[in-house]
Design an enzyme around this catalytic site. Sequence first.
Site, short mmCIF file in Angstrom:
data_model
loop_
_atom_site.label_atom_id
_atom_site.label_comp_id
_atom_site.label_asym_id
_atom_site.label_seq_id
_atom_site.Cartn_x
_atom_site.Cartn_y
_atom_site.Cartn_z
N GLY A 14 0.86 -1.32 -0.01
CA GLY A 14 -0.02 0.01 -0.04
C GLY A 14 0.81 1.21 0.13
N LEU A 97 -8.83 -7.96 -13.72
CA LEU A 97 -10.43 -7.26 -13.63
C LEU A 97 -11.20 -7.81 -14.96
CD1 LEU A 97 -10.13 -3.78 -12.16
CD2 LEU A 97 -10.82 -5.93 -10.99
N ASN A 111 -4.02 1.90 -13.49
CA ASN A 111 -3.19 1.08 -12.76
C ASN A 111 -1.75 1.93 -13.08
OD1 ASN A 111 -2.32 -1.22 -11.58
ND2 ASN A 111 -1.61 -2.11 -13.74
N HIS A 113 2.27 0.43 -13.13
CA HIS A 113 3.10 -0.86 -13.12
C HIS A 113 4.65 -0.43 -13.23
CE1 HIS A 113 3.96 -4.87 -14.68
NE2 HIS A 113 4.86 -4.29 -15.53
N ASP A 145 -7.42 -2.10 -19.26
CA ASP A 145 -8.28 -2.90 -20.21
C ASP A 145 -8.35 -4.40 -19.86
OD1 ASP A 145 -6.15 -3.97 -21.50
OD2 ASP A 145 -6.35 -2.80 -23.19
N ASP A 149 -1.73 -5.50 -17.65
CA ASP A 149 -0.77 -4.25 -17.61
C ASP A 149 -0.80 -3.84 -19.04
OD1 ASP A 149 -0.15 -4.88 -14.71
OD2 ASP A 149 1.28 -6.31 -15.60
N ALA A 177 9.71 6.66 -7.63
CA ALA A 177 9.29 7.22 -8.67
C ALA A 177 7.80 7.15 -8.70
CB ALA A 177 9.98 6.69 -10.11
N GLU A 178 7.30 6.09 -8.46
CA GLU A 178 5.91 5.85 -8.56
C GLU A 178 4.95 6.91 -7.78
OE1 GLU A 178 5.32 1.19 -9.42
OE2 GLU A 178 5.21 1.70 -7.52
C1 GAR Z 1 3.90 -1.47 -7.06
O1 GAR Z 1 5.39 -1.31 -7.47
C2 GAR Z 1 3.15 -1.56 -8.34
O2 GAR Z 1 3.74 -0.82 -9.61
C3 GAR Z 1 3.07 -2.91 -8.53
O3 GAR Z 1 3.01 -3.38 -7.36
C4 GAR Z 1 3.55 -2.73 -6.26
C5 GAR Z 1 2.61 -2.25 -5.21
O4 GAR Z 1 3.17 -1.60 -4.31
N1 GAR Z 1 1.96 -3.45 -9.60
C6 GAR Z 1 2.19 -4.38 -10.56
O5 GAR Z 1 3.12 -5.08 -10.73
C7 GAR Z 1 0.65 -4.48 -11.42
N2 GAR Z 1 1.09 -5.22 -12.34
P1 GAR Z 1 2.47 -0.91 -3.27
O6 GAR Z 1 1.50 -1.96 -2.46
O7 GAR Z 1 3.53 -0.51 -2.10
O8 GAR Z 1 1.64 0.15 -3.49
#
Ligand code: GAR
Length: 195
Positions: A14, A97, A111, A113, A145, A149, A177-178
């Site tokens: 999270g 989904l 989303n 990724h 979609d 991913d 970065a995210e």
């Molecule tokens: C993140 O790095 C996100 O990009 C990845 O899961 C992690 C969740 O981290 N998502 C995927 O790989 C989707 N295909 P978080 O629970 O700390 O936000």
Amino acid sequence: MKDVPLGILGSGKGTNCRAILESNRSGVLAAEVRVVISDVFDAPILDIAREFSIPNAYLPPGRFHTRLEPQAEVDLVRMFRDAGVQLVILAGFMRVLKSPMLAAFSRRILNIHPSLLPKFPGLEAWKQALVAGETVTGCTVHYVDEKIDHGDIIAQREVPILPNDTPEGLHARIQIAEHELYPAAINEVCRKLPD
Ligand code: GAR
């Protein structure tokens, strides 16, 4: 401009949810997080929602590993609708989904990724980039979609791969970065949504 009601859906740590809630609290986000839902009973993302006093719920996923039970997905639509959600944010949600959600929230599911899509969809994308010998990877925010991913790209951020990088170190830098990219991208989408 009105704040857009958001619903967050996640399965794990999270940290992206926290970044969104923090930017919401500081008033930068033209949105309001209405509910956080997880398919994992004890996922830390639900603790983060409680810390921020956001309504939250565990959604029992059913018998499948890669998707929700059809009835569970119908329940999910109802939970988001009951909360008045207009934009769904996937934050580490590790299932695909299907039509109940995709039809109910058409072009209203985002989303994030951890790669520069279309490169390296799927699990542990940062490891895939390391194994492929890339020198740069990053993260992508995109519309969801029916494919994994996949979907129109909204924003991307590059992250260099360093010599002797470890999977853990690389993923940690991608996550930094995210946490900047996702709130900014959500804000852009919210600004363009009709009132
Ligand atoms: C993140 O790095 C996100 O990009 C990845 O899961 C992690 C969740 O981290 N998502 C995927 O790989 C989707 N295909 P978080 O629970 O700390 O936000």
